[in-house]
Scaffold this motif. Structure first.
Motif, PDB file in Angstrom:
ATOM      1  N   ALA A  23       0.832  -1.225  -0.137  1.00 33.11           N
ATOM      2  CA  ALA A  23      -0.113  -0.060  -0.118  1.00 33.11           C
ATOM      3  C   ALA A  23       0.695   1.234  -0.068  1.00 33.11           C
ATOM      4  CB  ALA A  23      -0.808   0.087   1.388  1.00 33.11           C
ATOM      5  N   LYS A  24       1.887   1.049   0.631  1.00 33.15           N
ATOM      6  CA  LYS A  24       3.025   2.371   0.746  1.00 33.15           C
ATOM      7  C   LYS A  24       3.321   2.901  -0.631  1.00 33.15           C
ATOM      8  CE  LYS A  24       7.450   3.543   2.441  1.00 33.15           C
ATOM      9  NZ  LYS A  24       8.669   2.838   3.165  1.00 33.15           N
ATOM     10  N   HIS A  25       3.505   1.981  -1.640  1.00 30.65           N
ATOM     11  CA  HIS A  25       4.316   2.240  -3.018  1.00 30.65           C
ATOM     12  C   HIS A  25       3.022   2.111  -3.917  1.00 30.65           C
ATOM     13  CE1 HIS A  25       8.304   2.283  -1.702  1.00 30.65           C
ATOM     14  NE2 HIS A  25       8.043   1.102  -0.772  1.00 30.65           N
ATOM     15  N   PHE A  26       1.960   1.539  -3.721  1.00 29.63           N
ATOM     16  CA  PHE A  26       0.888   1.370  -4.682  1.00 29.63           C
ATOM     17  C   PHE A  26      -0.285   2.276  -4.567  1.00 29.63           C
ATOM     18  CE2 PHE A  26       2.587  -3.316  -5.774  1.00 29.63           C
ATOM     19  CZ  PHE A  26       3.647  -2.867  -5.997  1.00 29.63           C
ATOM     20  N   SER A  27      -0.189   2.851  -3.813  1.00 28.48           N
ATOM     21  CA  SER A  27      -1.392   3.895  -3.066  1.00 28.48           C
ATOM     22  C   SER A  27      -2.055   4.621  -4.085  1.00 28.48           C
ATOM     23  CB  SER A  27      -1.053   4.682  -2.188  1.00 28.48           C
ATOM     24  OG  SER A  27      -2.122   5.649  -1.775  1.00 28.48           O
ATOM     25  N   ASN A  28      -3.412   4.600  -4.594  1.00 27.78           N
ATOM     26  CA  ASN A  28      -4.148   5.164  -5.282  1.00 27.78           C
ATOM     27  C   ASN A  28      -5.579   5.012  -4.904  1.00 27.78           C
ATOM     28  OD1 ASN A  28      -5.601   3.097  -7.170  1.00 27.78           O
ATOM     29  ND2 ASN A  28      -3.537   2.686  -7.526  1.00 27.78           N
ATOM     30  N   PRO A  29      -6.392   5.970  -5.464  1.00 20.87           N
ATOM     31  CA  PRO A  29      -7.906   5.791  -4.754  1.00 20.87           C
ATOM     32  C   PRO A  29      -8.563   4.492  -5.106  1.00 20.87           C
ATOM     33  CG  PRO A  29      -7.306   8.031  -6.060  1.00 20.87           C
ATOM     34  CD  PRO A  29      -6.245   7.140  -6.359  1.00 20.87           C
ATOM     35  N   ILE A  30      -8.232   3.772  -6.248  1.00 25.96           N
ATOM     36  CA  ILE A  30      -8.889   2.619  -6.431  1.00 25.96           C
ATOM     37  C   ILE A  30      -8.406   1.470  -5.663  1.00 25.96           C
ATOM     38  CG2 ILE A  30      -9.452   0.757  -8.445  1.00 25.96           C
ATOM     39  CD1 ILE A  30      -9.207   3.145 -10.292  1.00 25.96           C
ATOM     40  N   LEU A  31      -7.028   1.092  -5.509  1.00 24.88           N
ATOM     41  CA  LEU A  31      -6.357   0.447  -4.692  1.00 24.88           C
ATOM     42  C   LEU A  31      -6.751   0.647  -3.055  1.00 24.88           C
ATOM     43  CD1 LEU A  31      -4.512  -2.216  -4.751  1.00 24.88           C
ATOM     44  CD2 LEU A  31      -2.663  -0.657  -4.186  1.00 24.88           C
ATOM     45  N   ASN A  32      -6.697   1.842  -2.806  1.00 22.34           N
ATOM     46  CA  ASN A  32      -6.958   2.044  -1.304  1.00 22.34           C
ATOM     47  C   ASN A  32      -8.246   1.782  -0.700  1.00 22.34           C
ATOM     48  OD1 ASN A  32      -4.382   3.098  -1.415  1.00 22.34           O
ATOM     49  ND2 ASN A  32      -4.970   5.314  -1.404  1.00 22.34           N
ATOM     50  N   MET A  33      -9.217   1.436  -1.641  1.00 17.12           N
ATOM     51  CA  MET A  33     -10.714   0.879  -0.912  1.00 17.12           C
ATOM     52  C   MET A  33     -10.573  -0.547  -0.519  1.00 17.12           C
ATOM     53  SD  MET A  33     -13.177   2.448  -4.186  1.00 17.12           S
ATOM     54  CE  MET A  33     -14.490   1.842  -3.493  1.00 17.12           C
ATOM     55  N   MET A  34      -9.366  -1.003  -1.131  1.00  9.03           N
ATOM     56  CA  MET A  34      -9.157  -2.493  -0.792  1.00  9.03           C
ATOM     57  C   MET A  34     -10.601  -3.348  -0.515  1.00  9.03           C
ATOM     58  SD  MET A  34      -5.992  -2.799   0.425  1.00  9.03           S
ATOM     59  CE  MET A  34      -4.617  -1.736   0.821  1.00  9.03           C
ATOM     60  N   GLU A  35     -11.101  -3.366  -1.624  1.00  4.04           N
ATOM     61  CA  GLU A  35     -12.167  -4.315  -1.823  1.00  4.04           C
ATOM     62  C   GLU A  35     -11.694  -5.684  -2.565  1.00  4.04           C
ATOM     63  OE1 GLU A  35     -15.195  -3.797  -1.142  1.00  4.04           O
ATOM     64  OE2 GLU A  35     -15.369  -1.448  -0.814  1.00  4.04           O
ATOM     65  N   ASP A  36     -12.746  -6.539  -2.784  1.00  8.10           N
ATOM     66  CA  ASP A  36     -12.387  -7.989  -3.133  1.00  8.10           C
ATOM     67  C   ASP A  36     -12.132  -7.686  -4.784  1.00  8.10           C
ATOM     68  OD1 ASP A  36     -12.487  -9.008  -0.933  1.00  8.10           O
ATOM     69  OD2 ASP A  36     -14.514  -9.996  -1.359  1.00  8.10           O
ATOM     70  N   SER A  37     -12.636  -6.869  -5.407  1.00  3.80           N
ATOM     71  CA  SER A  37     -12.350  -6.570  -6.781  1.00  3.80           C
ATOM     72  C   SER A  37     -12.536  -4.945  -7.223  1.00  3.80           C
ATOM     73  CB  SER A  37     -13.389  -7.137  -7.833  1.00  3.80           C
ATOM     74  OG  SER A  37     -14.606  -6.584  -7.504  1.00  3.80           O
ATOM     75  N   ALA A  38     -11.475  -4.722  -8.154  1.00  3.81           N
ATOM     76  CA  ALA A  38     -11.587  -3.278  -8.380  1.00  3.81           C
ATOM     77  C   ALA A  38     -12.562  -2.863  -9.480  1.00  3.81           C
ATOM     78  CB  ALA A  38     -10.081  -2.896  -9.076  1.00  3.81           C
ATOM     79  N   VAL A  39     -13.404  -1.889  -9.230  1.00  4.85           N
ATOM     80  CA  VAL A  39     -14.481  -1.455 -10.244  1.00  4.85           C
ATOM     81  C   VAL A  39     -13.658  -0.115 -11.124  1.00  4.85           C
ATOM     82  CG1 VAL A  39     -16.723  -0.575 -10.822  1.00  4.85           C
ATOM     83  CG2 VAL A  39     -16.181  -2.218  -8.978  1.00  4.85           C
ATOM     84  N   VAL A  40     -13.559  -0.342 -12.412  1.00  2.00           N
ATOM     85  CA  VAL A  40     -13.009   1.013 -12.933  1.00  2.00           C
ATOM     86  C   VAL A  40     -13.679   1.272 -14.529  1.00  2.00           C
ATOM     87  CG1 VAL A  40     -10.516   0.343 -12.323  1.00  2.00           C
ATOM     88  CG2 VAL A  40     -11.538  -0.603 -14.524  1.00  2.00           C
ATOM     89  N   ASP A  41     -13.487   2.753 -14.903  1.00  6.35           N
ATOM     90  CA  ASP A  41     -13.948   3.000 -15.753  1.00  6.35           C
ATOM     91  C   ASP A  41     -13.651   1.912 -17.213  1.00  6.35           C
ATOM     92  OD1 ASP A  41     -15.362   4.982 -14.720  1.00  6.35           O
ATOM     93  OD2 ASP A  41     -13.475   6.401 -15.105  1.00  6.35           O
ATOM     94  N   GLY A  42     -14.582   1.630 -18.067  1.00 12.02           N
ATOM     95  CA  GLY A  42     -14.262   0.980 -19.144  1.00 12.02           C
ATOM     96  C   GLY A  42     -14.597   1.262 -20.323  1.00 12.02           C
ATOM     97  N   SER A  43     -14.467   0.176 -21.461  1.00 12.25           N
ATOM     98  CA  SER A  43     -14.368   0.898 -22.827  1.00 12.25           C
ATOM     99  C   SER A  43     -15.324  -0.254 -23.516  1.00 12.25           C
ATOM    100  CB  SER A  43     -13.026   1.053 -23.460  1.00 12.25           C
ATOM    101  OG  SER A  43     -13.102   1.201 -24.900  1.00 12.25           O
ATOM    102  N   GLN A  44     -15.727  -0.006 -24.766  1.00 17.35           N
ATOM    103  CA  GLN A  44     -16.699  -0.956 -25.576  1.00 17.35           C
ATOM    104  C   GLN A  44     -15.611  -1.994 -25.903  1.00 17.35           C
ATOM    105  OE1 GLN A  44     -18.443   1.814 -28.437  1.00 17.35           O
ATOM    106  NE2 GLN A  44     -20.223   1.276 -27.538  1.00 17.35           N
ATOM    107  N   LYS A  45     -14.232  -1.791 -26.106  1.00 10.91           N
ATOM    108  CA  LYS A  45     -13.206  -2.868 -26.642  1.00 10.91           C
ATOM    109  C   LYS A  45     -12.004  -2.872 -25.766  1.00 10.91           C
ATOM    110  CE  LYS A  45     -11.174  -4.044 -31.139  1.00 10.91           C
ATOM    111  NZ  LYS A  45     -10.960  -3.893 -32.614  1.00 10.91           N
ATOM    112  N   ILE A  46     -11.671  -3.896 -25.110  1.00 15.12           N
ATOM    113  CA  ILE A  46     -10.806  -3.909 -24.280  1.00 15.12           C
ATOM    114  C   ILE A  46      -9.515  -4.804 -24.835  1.00 15.12           C
ATOM    115  CG2 ILE A  46     -11.941  -3.081 -22.533  1.00 15.12           C
ATOM    116  CD1 ILE A  46     -11.951  -5.894 -21.364  1.00 15.12           C
ATOM    117  N   ALA A  47      -8.201  -4.744 -24.194  1.00 13.46           N
ATOM    118  CA  ALA A  47      -7.101  -5.564 -24.486  1.00 13.46           C
ATOM    119  C   ALA A  47      -6.656  -6.164 -23.167  1.00 13.46           C
ATOM    120  CB  ALA A  47      -6.077  -5.156 -25.251  1.00 13.46           C
ATOM    121  N   ILE A  48      -6.662  -7.372 -22.871  1.00 11.58           N
ATOM    122  CA  ILE A  48      -6.269  -8.255 -21.535  1.00 11.58           C
ATOM    123  C   ILE A  48      -5.150  -9.221 -21.792  1.00 11.58           C
ATOM    124  CG2 ILE A  48      -7.171  -9.501 -19.551  1.00 11.58           C
ATOM    125  CD1 ILE A  48      -9.998  -8.873 -20.560  1.00 11.58           C
ATOM    126  N   THR A  49      -4.193  -9.055 -20.733  1.00 15.58           N
ATOM    127  CA  THR A  49      -2.894  -9.880 -20.776  1.00 15.58           C
ATOM    128  C   THR A  49      -2.759 -10.247 -19.521  1.00 15.58           C
ATOM    129  OG1 THR A  49      -0.702 -10.097 -21.576  1.00 15.58           O
ATOM    130  CG2 THR A  49      -1.352  -8.203 -21.031  1.00 15.58           C
TER     131      THR A  49
END
Length: 326
Positions: A23-49
């Motif tokens: 948390a010290k190094h990766f801190s950001n508003p999304i990660l800091n919620m410490m939920e079971d999954s992250a909910v983020v803004d999306g797009s109609q077409k995504i790439a995943i790797t």
């Protein structure tokens, strides 16, 4: 402090490790919620790797496993023309690992994520029995425009082959570290976003891009040639190679065509756009040694033209060229 199995128990020790390092190094508003999954803004077409990093040693000249894990994932997204946005990070830590090393790795990841324009939004930590090893799995998500179609099956007869820089740097760095050979060779591990964005912005018609990692240039070119059902002909004299890497490979009997990188790409576009693409790449970080190295032809396989005009068939890497370069 040394890692113990208690740090993977999910209790107080785990919380302390997360708070004091991750948390010290990766801190950001999304990660800091410490939920079971992250909910983020999306797009109609995504790439995943997704990728796992088990490099040995953890720290090497020019980088470390943390920087490597971010670069590898970001570059995989970029090769499809995606804009990388989010990364997950899962650590598997062996008992006995040093938290000072872990913190250095996390800081390196955070710095590289910032350079790459991505956010580490969630993660996981597991501690297992062992001898102090650290392994990282990262998954990346990026957004792709509907008009973008960059894939290995898009090559056309006459396309130019462009590489963004010298071949074999990372491979030679890791092998030097393991063998205790002192030299100035540095890993090329780097995020390639700026050069990809610049080519797309300037209207380069990119038919295919791949990052040149395990298996080296020869393996990557064979995979692409097979996917597009074409042949690829490259000129040995035009392939950029750092003089130290060239000498290192010669002494140890290594084939540059099968030595891996972690911060270089190979791109294919109409030949009339090749020189413009090289000029663009050279103006970007990590692209100063970009070069046109060959062309696509009808047929099959990969052929290397030697400086004397001879022809050598280049095959995929068979067996294990070097374990754990990433």
């Amino acid at each position: 402090m040394k890692i113990t199995l208690a740090h993977g128990s999910g209790g107080k020790s785990t919380s302390k490790l997360i708070d004091s390092v991750f948390a010290k190094h990766f801190s950001n508003p999304i990660l800091n919620m410490m939920e079971d999954s992250a909910v983020v803004d999306g797009s109609q077409k995504i790439a995943i790797t997704t990728d796992s990093f088990v490099v040995n040693p953890l720290f090497f000249n020019g980088g470390d496993i943390g920087r490597l894990s971010v670069c590898g994932t970001v570059n995989d997204l970029l090769m499809r023309g995606a804009v990388p946005k989010y990364i997950t990070s899962a650590f598997i830590i062996e008992e006995g690992a040093d938290t000072d090393d872990l913190e250095k790795i996390c800081k390196s990841m955070a710095d590289t994520a910032k350079e790459s324009g991505v956010i580490i939004v969630c993660g996981d930590t597991k501690v297992i029995e062992g001898n102090g090893g650290i392994y990282i799995n990262t998954t990346g998500v990026g957004f792709v425009k509907y008009s973008t179609d960059i894939t290995s099956s898009n090559l056309k007869d006459g396309d130019a082959v462009v590489v963004s820089g010298t071949m074999g740097d990372h491979h030679a760095t890791i092998l030097s570290a393991r063998m205790g050979i002192e030299n100035a060779i540095k890993s090329d591990n780097a995020p390639l976003g700026e050069m990809v964005r610049a080519m797309l912005k300037e209207g380069i018609e990119l038919h295919c891009m791949r990052d040149v990692t395990r298996g080296g240039l020869g393996t990557v070119l064979n995979e692409i040639a097979n996917a597009s059902r074409v042949s690829i002909q490259i000129n040995e004299k035009d392939i950029p190679i750092d003089p130290q890497v060239k000498s290192f490979a010669k002494i140890l009997g290594l084939d540059i065509m099968h030595m891996g990188n972690e911060g270089k790409l190979v791109a294919f576009m109409p030949k009339e756009q090749a020189e413009k693409a090289v000029e663009i790449i050279k103006k970007c970080p990590y692209g100063e040694n970009a070069s046109v190295i060959g062309e696509v032809k009808n047929g099959s396989g990969v052929t290397l033209i030697t400086p004397l005009g001879g022809k050598r068939q280049v095959n995929v890497l068979y067996g294990e060229g070097l374990p754990r370069i990433c």
